[in-house]
Motif scaffolding. Sequence first.
Motif, PDB file in Angstrom:
ATOM      1  N   THR A 342      -2.794   9.923   4.667  1.00  0.00           N
ATOM      2  CA  THR A 342      -2.818   9.719   3.532  1.00  0.00           C
ATOM      3  C   THR A 342      -3.589   8.617   2.828  1.00  0.00           C
ATOM      4  O   THR A 342      -4.308   7.807   3.957  1.00  0.00           O
ATOM      5  N   LEU A 343      -3.292   8.460   1.659  1.00  0.00           N
ATOM      6  CA  LEU A 343      -3.704   7.402   1.028  1.00  0.00           C
ATOM      7  C   LEU A 343      -3.206   6.264   0.724  1.00  0.00           C
ATOM      8  O   LEU A 343      -2.428   6.091   0.260  1.00  0.00           O
ATOM      9  N   VAL A 344      -2.877   4.933   1.082  1.00  0.00           N
ATOM     10  CA  VAL A 344      -2.669   3.943   0.583  1.00  0.00           C
ATOM     11  C   VAL A 344      -3.802   3.143   0.380  1.00  0.00           C
ATOM     12  O   VAL A 344      -4.663   2.189   0.040  1.00  0.00           O
ATOM     13  N   ILE A 345      -3.528   2.695  -1.426  1.00  0.00           N
ATOM     14  CA  ILE A 345      -3.688   2.267  -2.309  1.00  0.00           C
ATOM     15  C   ILE A 345      -3.853   0.684  -2.087  1.00  0.00           C
ATOM     16  O   ILE A 345      -2.060   0.224  -2.040  1.00  0.00           O
ATOM     17  N   ARG A 346      -4.421  -0.429  -2.442  1.00  0.00           N
ATOM     18  CA  ARG A 346      -4.365  -2.042  -2.389  1.00  0.00           C
ATOM     19  C   ARG A 346      -4.787  -1.763  -3.690  1.00  0.00           C
ATOM     20  O   ARG A 346      -5.251  -1.078  -4.482  1.00  0.00           O
ATOM     21  N   GLY A 347      -5.997  -2.707  -3.325  1.00  0.00           N
ATOM     22  CA  GLY A 347      -6.335  -3.697  -4.292  1.00  0.00           C
ATOM     23  C   GLY A 347      -7.858  -3.465  -4.652  1.00  0.00           C
ATOM     24  O   GLY A 347      -8.371  -3.969  -5.839  1.00  0.00           O
TER      25      GLY A 347
END
Length: 349
Positions: A342-347
């Motif tokens: 899965t893609l974990v979106i951060r900064g």
Amino acid sequence: MPARPPRGVRPPTMDEVAAAAGVSRATVSRVINNAPTVEAKIRERVQRAISATGYVVNSAARTLVTRRTGSVALVISEPEQREYDSSFLNRIFTDPFFGRITAGAQSALRPHDVHLVILPTDSSDHHQVVRYLRQGHVDGVLLISSHDEDPLPEQVHALGIPAVMSARPAAAIPASFVHTDQRLGARLAAEHLIRRGCTRLATVSGPLDMPAGQERLDGFRSFLQRRGLADVPCVEGDFTRAGGEDAARRLLAEHPGVDGLFVANDLMAEGAMLVLHDLGRRVPDDVAVIGFDDSSAALACRPPLTTVRQPVEEMAAEMAELLLAHIADPDRLPRSVSFQPTLVIRGSA
């Protein structure tokens, strides 16, 4: 844990445990040896009596009865010695990926009172590991092998000891394994960079003699080719922070206009972001960066790293559960378990 009896005081016996629990000595023995025929209520009563009396199981005697050691090996295999900036052992014990594997395996083994023996090995001492396994020190093997040419999976299989692999074995051997769809993970990174409006994409790959390095690069490039981006610059890295720093420096020297960067693991992405900072390139305003793994290194980045998560702890726990099942039933058929990234979106992107 019960306190050890003071010096000179006779330790409690199995007969005393049986008397305290109101069962036979044979029943106490079956509980100690995890026999499945004991009712849950009786098992609980015996365990309370063991705790109350301070009885300590004689591990050597139990091994003679069960022919099991109560230990399994986590073998982390490198097929050949490499000239990295840091030694193989240093990388094993500082890379968060391997720490997550250990934690996941321990979480599944601990409730069964099974201990984990960690055996890092490269080609210089494969023979020592094989000899150790052959001598019966452990009941089974969790094998982390990341290179197609690694001979250890076949060597372990030839021993006849229960084993579970961390990925599909390259050799045609019947073995249980777990795996993540690496190509899908890389495609998730490519899709996100395109959605952000990046048009000049590049990648720092993992080692291309490793399936993970090959598959992540292939998944990233294949998706972009279908979008009309056929020539995506790539520099090969080595899955270390220093290697990522060096690869990113070389990549950006040749392609200074890059505005979207996929780095094949979080440690290398951390190194790449240091290079971008040194060059005065802002993340994500000038260059969006995505890593792979979702390890502790992702949170150490500034800004925190957007990354592809592979559930390493869950995968390692599943490996351990599969291994326990094979130890309990050596005739159990091999099976594979697939995990989705899965893609974990951060900064950073």
